[in-house]
Write an enzyme that holds these catalytic residues in place. Structure first.
Site, PDB file in Angstrom:
ATOM      1  N   GLU A   1      17.217 -19.594 -13.940  1.00  0.00           N
ATOM      2  CA  GLU A   1      16.226 -18.585 -14.420  1.00  0.00           C
ATOM      3  C   GLU A   1      16.744 -17.424 -14.455  1.00  0.00           C
ATOM      4  OE1 GLU A   1      12.387 -18.137 -12.275  1.00  0.00           O
ATOM      5  OE2 GLU A   1      13.405 -18.603 -10.368  1.00  0.00           O
TER       6      GLU A   1
ATOM      7  N   LYS B   1      16.113 -21.465  -9.094  1.00  0.00           N
ATOM      8  CA  LYS B   1      17.571 -20.056  -9.305  1.00  0.00           C
ATOM      9  C   LYS B   1      18.157 -19.304 -10.001  1.00  0.00           C
ATOM     10  CE  LYS B   1      14.450 -18.347  -7.748  1.00  0.00           C
ATOM     11  NZ  LYS B   1      12.595 -18.802  -7.545  1.00  0.00           N
TER      12      LYS B   1
ATOM     13  N   ASN C   1      -1.698   1.607   5.802  1.00  0.00           N
ATOM     14  CA  ASN C   1      -1.407   0.841   5.943  1.00  0.00           C
ATOM     15  C   ASN C   1      -1.056  -0.305   6.261  1.00  0.00           C
ATOM     16  OD1 ASN C   1      -0.351   2.141   2.917  1.00  0.00           O
ATOM     17  ND2 ASN C   1       0.919   2.251   3.321  1.00  0.00           N
ATOM     18  N   GLY C   2      -1.031  -1.557   6.939  1.00  0.00           N
ATOM     19  CA  GLY C   2      -0.696  -2.181   8.202  1.00  0.00           C
ATOM     20  C   GLY C   2      -2.259  -2.929   8.145  1.00  0.00           C
TER      21      GLY C   2
ATOM     22  N   HIS D   1      23.121 -43.430  -8.470  1.00  0.00           N
ATOM     23  CA  HIS D   1      22.234 -43.881 -10.329  1.00  0.00           C
ATOM     24  C   HIS D   1      22.690 -42.831 -11.705  1.00  0.00           C
ATOM     25  CE1 HIS D   1      20.700 -46.390  -7.373  1.00  0.00           C
ATOM     26  NE2 HIS D   1      20.268 -44.785  -5.719  1.00  0.00           N
TER      27      HIS D   1
ATOM     28  N   GLU E   1      14.826 -25.592  -5.462  1.00  0.00           N
ATOM     29  CA  GLU E   1      14.753 -24.344  -5.926  1.00  0.00           C
ATOM     30  C   GLU E   1      16.084 -23.717  -5.909  1.00  0.00           C
ATOM     31  OE1 GLU E   1      12.223 -22.825  -6.246  1.00  0.00           O
ATOM     32  OE2 GLU E   1      12.809 -20.750  -5.396  1.00  0.00           O
TER      33      GLU E   1
ATOM     34  N   CYS F   1       0.848  -1.103   0.218  1.00  0.00           N
ATOM     35  CA  CYS F   1       0.019  -0.163   0.459  1.00  0.00           C
ATOM     36  C   CYS F   1       0.544   1.452  -0.043  1.00  0.00           C
ATOM     37  CB  CYS F   1      -1.097  -0.615   1.281  1.00  0.00           C
ATOM     38  SG  CYS F   1      -1.670  -1.905   0.742  1.00  0.00           S
TER      39      CYS F   1
ATOM     40  N   ARG G   1       4.842  -0.390  -6.792  1.00  0.00           N
ATOM     41  CA  ARG G   1       4.576  -0.988  -5.191  1.00  0.00           C
ATOM     42  C   ARG G   1       4.285  -2.398  -5.340  1.00  0.00           C
ATOM     43  NH1 ARG G   1       6.079   1.679  -0.393  1.00  0.00           N
ATOM     44  NH2 ARG G   1       4.631   1.206   0.956  1.00  0.00           N
TER      45      ARG G   1
HETATM   46  C1  AGP Z   1       9.577 -18.620  -9.944  1.00  0.00           C
HETATM   47  O1  AGP Z   1      10.996 -18.082  -9.118  1.00  0.00           O
HETATM   48  C2  AGP Z   1       9.333 -19.057 -10.936  1.00  0.00           C
HETATM   49  N1  AGP Z   1       9.392 -17.206 -10.936  1.00  0.00           N
HETATM   50  C3  AGP Z   1       8.267 -19.334 -11.648  1.00  0.00           C
HETATM   51  O2  AGP Z   1       8.674 -20.908 -11.748  1.00  0.00           O
HETATM   52  C4  AGP Z   1       6.886 -19.511 -10.613  1.00  0.00           C
HETATM   53  O3  AGP Z   1       7.384 -20.291  -9.353  1.00  0.00           O
HETATM   54  C5  AGP Z   1       5.673 -20.432 -11.463  1.00  0.00           C
HETATM   55  O4  AGP Z   1       5.691 -19.199 -12.992  1.00  0.00           O
HETATM   56  C6  AGP Z   1       4.685 -20.813 -10.564  1.00  0.00           C
HETATM   57  O5  AGP Z   1       3.827 -18.884 -10.591  1.00  0.00           O
HETATM   58  P1  AGP Z   1       3.042 -18.678  -9.134  1.00  0.00           P
HETATM   59  O6  AGP Z   1       3.390 -19.171  -8.117  1.00  0.00           O
HETATM   60  O7  AGP Z   1       2.287 -17.357  -9.574  1.00  0.00           O
HETATM   61  O8  AGP Z   1       1.576 -19.489  -9.402  1.00  0.00           O
END
Ligand code: AGP
Length: 608
Positions: A488, A485, A100-101, A504, A481, A2, A27
Site C-alpha cells: 500500500e 504494508k 491532556n492525559g 500448493h 499485514e 489533545c 494532531r
Molecule cells: C491499513 O493500512 C489500510 N489503511 C486499510 O486497510 C484499513 O485498515 C482499512 O481501510 C480499515 O480501516 P478501519 O480500521 O478504519 O476500519
C-alpha cells in the site's frame, strides 16, 4: 491527540489562543475551547468539531482579556461534544482547567467530590481536577493545584486559571508533555512547541512532577512540595513543518515510533495482574452475559481484518469458544448464521468504515450483541455497538495503519484475558501472559532502536517487483499485514501466505528474483517453518527471516535476518510487525513515494 495552549501578557489572549489551537490541528482532535480572564472572572467558550466552530461561537459572543488557556480535545472519556470539550470548570465557575492525559482514579474521585456536594456536568475525567482545585483552594492557586495533583493517579499535562487568584496561569505535567514559552513581558504554556513557535523560540520543557507558575513578571517552576526548581531554557531551531511530525520525516514513521507508548496506553488501567485478567470498563456485559456467548464473529476490513485473525487464534486458544473472522464487505451480503448467543466483535481504527459499519448493523439486526474495538472516540461504530474498548492509540494520520494495528491486537488480548478467565484460562497462565504484556513497550523500543538495520535491508529490496510474506499460526496474519504494508505504500506487489501453503501452488513463483520474508520467531511452529525456508532456498529464493534469536537452524539458510526479542507466541505478531512496518516504510521512501498519503488510498473508506 489533545493540545494545550495558554497565554499571559499584555496582548489580546483570545486571538493568540485561537492561533495556537490552529497550529495544533494537525494532531487530530474532535472539539475545542478557551477560557479567558475578562476582568470580572473566567469566561469559557467551547464547541464540538473543528476550531472554526469555536471561532463562530466567539464571534457571536466575544470574550476579551490578556490571560487565558485553550485546548483541542481528542476524546478518551466521553463523546466529543461541547459539554465534554475543555476547559472544564468547578461548581462556581471560578476555576478553569485544560488537561491532556488519562486520570485512572477519576470515578473514585468524582464520587468523593459528589459526596462533598460538588456537581458535575460532563462525562470527562478532566472535570474532576477543577473540583479538586475548588475543594483545595486556600489563597494561592499553585498550592491548590499541587494538593489536587497529589490525589490523582494517571497522566496529566494541565493548565489552570482562576478568578480566585486571577493574575497567573498554573501548569503541571506528569506523563504528558508540557512547556513554557518565554516572551517580552508575556509567557506561554503549550503541549507542543508548534502552538507558540510563531510567538517565541525560547522555551522551557517541564519534567514530570514540575508545577509552573506564570505571571506577567515571569515564571517559576516548583516541585510538588512547592520548592523552586531551576530549568534550562532551550532555543527552538526547527521549522513548523518538522515540528508537526515531531522531527520525523513522515507521520507514518512518527506513529511507528510511538508504539511503545501506545501499547502502554492501551494497557493502562486495564490489567489485574494478581487475578491474571483484565478490567474492561466499556464491555457493558455482565459476566453471566459474557458466559452465555457460545460463538464469536469478528468482522473488519484491511489491517483491522488482520488483527481480527490474530484475535481468532487468541480467543479459540485461551477461551475455547468458536470464532469466525469475516471480511465486513462479504459478511454484510451473506446470509450469516447469527443468533442472540453470538458476540460480534467489530474492529475499526476510524470507526467509520462503511462496510464494517454495515456488517455491524446486520449482525445487530440478527440479534447478536456487538463489541467495538475502535481508535476514534465517539465515531459511529463506537457509538452504535453495545459496548467496546478504545485502543487509545491517538490520532493515526498516516494512511497505512501501524500503531492502531498493534493496539488492536493488544485490545483483543485484553478481551481474551477477560473472557478466558471466566471460562477455562487458569490464573497462573493469566499472570504469565500479563507479565509478558508488560514487557512489550520496552521490547518494541529495542526493535525501534535498530531501525537503521532495517533501513539498510530496504536498500537490498527497494527495486523488487514481487514479494512473498510467509508465516504460520499467530504469524500467518502477521505475514498478511506485512504484505499489505509493503504494497500500500511502496506499490510493490506482495502476497501473504500460510507458509505450509507454498507447496500448493505459490512455490512455482520461487526463483532468485523472488524475495521471501519469513516471520519465524522461535515459537511452537518454528521447526515447521524451517522446512519451508529450505524449500524456498532450494529453489533459489532469497530469504529475509524475522526471527527471535540466533538459531543454528538459520545459519546459512536465511540470506538476511532480523532478530526480535523473545516473547510468548501470542505476542509475537506485535513485535514482528514493527520491523515489517519499518521495512515497508524505508522501501517506500527510497522509491520516492508519498508515504503518508499513498496513491488511490484514503485513511477511512466511508464508501462501499
Ligand atoms: C491499513 O493500512 C489500510 N489503511 C486499510 O486497510 C484499513 O485498515 C482499512 O481501510 C480499515 O480501516 P478501519 O480500521 O478504519 O476500519
Amino acid at each position: 491527540m489533545c493540545g494545550i495552549v495558554g497565554y499571559i501578557g499584555k496582548r489580546g489572549a483570545t486571538e493568540l489562543l485561537i492561533e495556537g489551537l490552529h497550529r495544533l490541528e494537525y494532531r487530530g482532535y474532535d472539539s475545542a475551547g478557551v477560557a479567558v480572564m475578562n476582568g470580572n472572572g473566567v469566561e469559557t467558550r467551547k464547541a464540538a468539531g473543528k476550531i472554526v466552530n469555536l471561532e463562530e461561537a466567539l464571534s457571536a459572543n466575544p470574550v476579551h482579556g490578556d490571560l487565558g488557556i485553550a485546548h483541542t480535545r481528542w476524546a478518551t472519556h466521553g463523546v466529543p461534544n461541547e459539554c465534554n470539550a475543555h476547559p472544564h470548570i468547578d461548581c462556581k465557575g471560578n476555576v478553569a482547567v485544560v488537561h491532556n492525559g488519562i486520570i485512572e482514579n477519576a470515578n473514585v474521585l468524582r464520587a468523593e467530590l459528589q459526596k462533598h456536594g460538588h456537581t458535575f456536568v460532563s462525562e470527562t475525567d478532566t472535570e474532576v481536577i477543577a473540583h479538586l482545585i475548588e475543594e483545595a483552594f486556600d489563597g494561592k492557586l499553585e498550592d491548590a493545584v499541587i494538593e489536587a495533583l497529589w490525589q490523582i493517579e494517571g497522566t496529566y499535562g494541565i493548565a489552570v486559571v482562576s478568578s480566585l487568584d486571577p493574575d497567573k496561569i498554573v501548569a503541571a505535567r506528569k506523563g504528558s508533555p508540557l512547556l513554557i514559552g518565554l516572551g517580552e513581558g508575556e509567557y506561554y504554556v503549550a503541549s507542543d512547541v508548534s502552538a507558540i513557535l510563531a510567538q517565541t523560540r525560547e522555551v522551557v520543557y517541564l519534567d514530570d512532577g514540575d508545577v509552573a507558575v506564570l505571571t506577567r513578571n515571569g515564571y517559576t517552576v516548583l516541585d510538588q512540595r512547592a520548592q523552586q526548581l531551576e530549568r534550562q531554557v532551550s532555543k527552538i531551531d526547527w521549522d513548523l513543518d518538522q515540528i508537526e511530525r515531531g522531527g520525523f520525516d513522515h507521520f507514518m514513521l512518527k506513529e511507528i515510533f510511538e508504539q511503545p507508548a501506545t501499547i502502554e496506553n492501551c494497557m493502562r488501567g486495564r490489567l489485574l495482574p494478581e487475578e491474571g485478567t483484565s478490567k474492561l470498563g466499556g464491555l457493558n456485559m455482565t459476566d453471566d452475559e459474557l458466559l452465555s456467548i457460545d460463538n464469536i464473529v469478528i468482522t473488519a476490513c484491511g489491517t483491522s481484518w488482520h488483527s481480527a485473525l490474530i484475535g481468532e487464534h487468541m480467543i479459540e486458544d485461551l477461551c475455547r469458544i468458536p470464532v469466525e473472522v469475516e471480511y465486513a464487505s462479504e459478511f454484510r451480503y451473506r446470509n450469516p448464521i447469527i443468533n442472540e448467543r453470538t458476540l460480534c466483535i467489530v474492529i475499526s481504527q476510524s470507526g467509520e468504515t462503511a462496510d464494517t459499519l454495515a456488517a455491524m448493523r446486520e449482525a445487530k439486526q440478527r440479534g447478536a450483541r456487538t463489541y467495538g474495538i475502535v481508535n476514534v472516540v465517539g465515531s459511529t461504530i463506537a457509538r452504535e455497538t453495545d459496548g467496546g474498548i478504545y485502543v487509545h492509540a491517538g490520532p493515526e494520520i498516516g494512511v497505512a495503519s501501524t500503531k492502531a494495528f498493534t493496539s488492536q491486537v493488544m485490545a483483543l488480548l485484553l478481551f481474551t484475558l477477560k473472557l478466558g478467565r471466566l471460562r477455562s484460562l487458569g490464573v497462573i497462565r493469566g499472570r504469565e501472559i500479563i507479565e509478558k504484556m508488560q514487557e512489550l513497550p520496552k521490547q518494541i523500543q529495542e526493535v525501534l532502536d535498530r531501525a537503521p538495520e532495517i533501513e539498510k535491508l530496504a536498500d537490498e529490496f527497494k527495486d523488487e517487483v514481487n514479494f512473498l510474506y510467509l508465516g504460520r499460526g499467530y504469524n500467518f496474519p502477521t505475514a498478511l499485514e506485512g504484505a499489505l504494508k509493503l504494497k500500500e505504500i511502496s506499490y510493490i506487489h506482495a502476497e501473504g501466505y500460510p507458509a505450509a501453503e507454498m507447496k500448493h501452488g505459490p512455490i512455482a513463483l520461487i526463483d532468485e528474483r523472488m524475495p521471501v520474508v519469513f516471520i519465524a520467531p522461535h515459537d511452537s511452529v518454528f521447526d515447521k517453518l524451517m522446512s519451508n525456508v529450505q524449500e524456498v532456498k532450494a529453489r533459489g529464493g532469497r530469504v529475509l527471516a524475522i526471527t527471535s534469536r540466533a538459531e543454528p537452524d538459520l545459519k546459512g539458510k536465511a540470506d538476511y535476518e532480523f532478530q526480535i526479542p523473545e516473547t510468548i507466541d501470542l505476542l509475537t505478531p506485535i513485535l514482528a510487525s514493527v520491523p515489517l512496518q519499518l521495512l515497508a516504510y524505508y522501501i517506500a521512501v527510497k522509491r520516492g513515494n508519498n508515504v503518508d498519503q499513498p496513491r488511490n488510498l484514503a485513511k477511512s473508506v466511508t464508501v462501499e
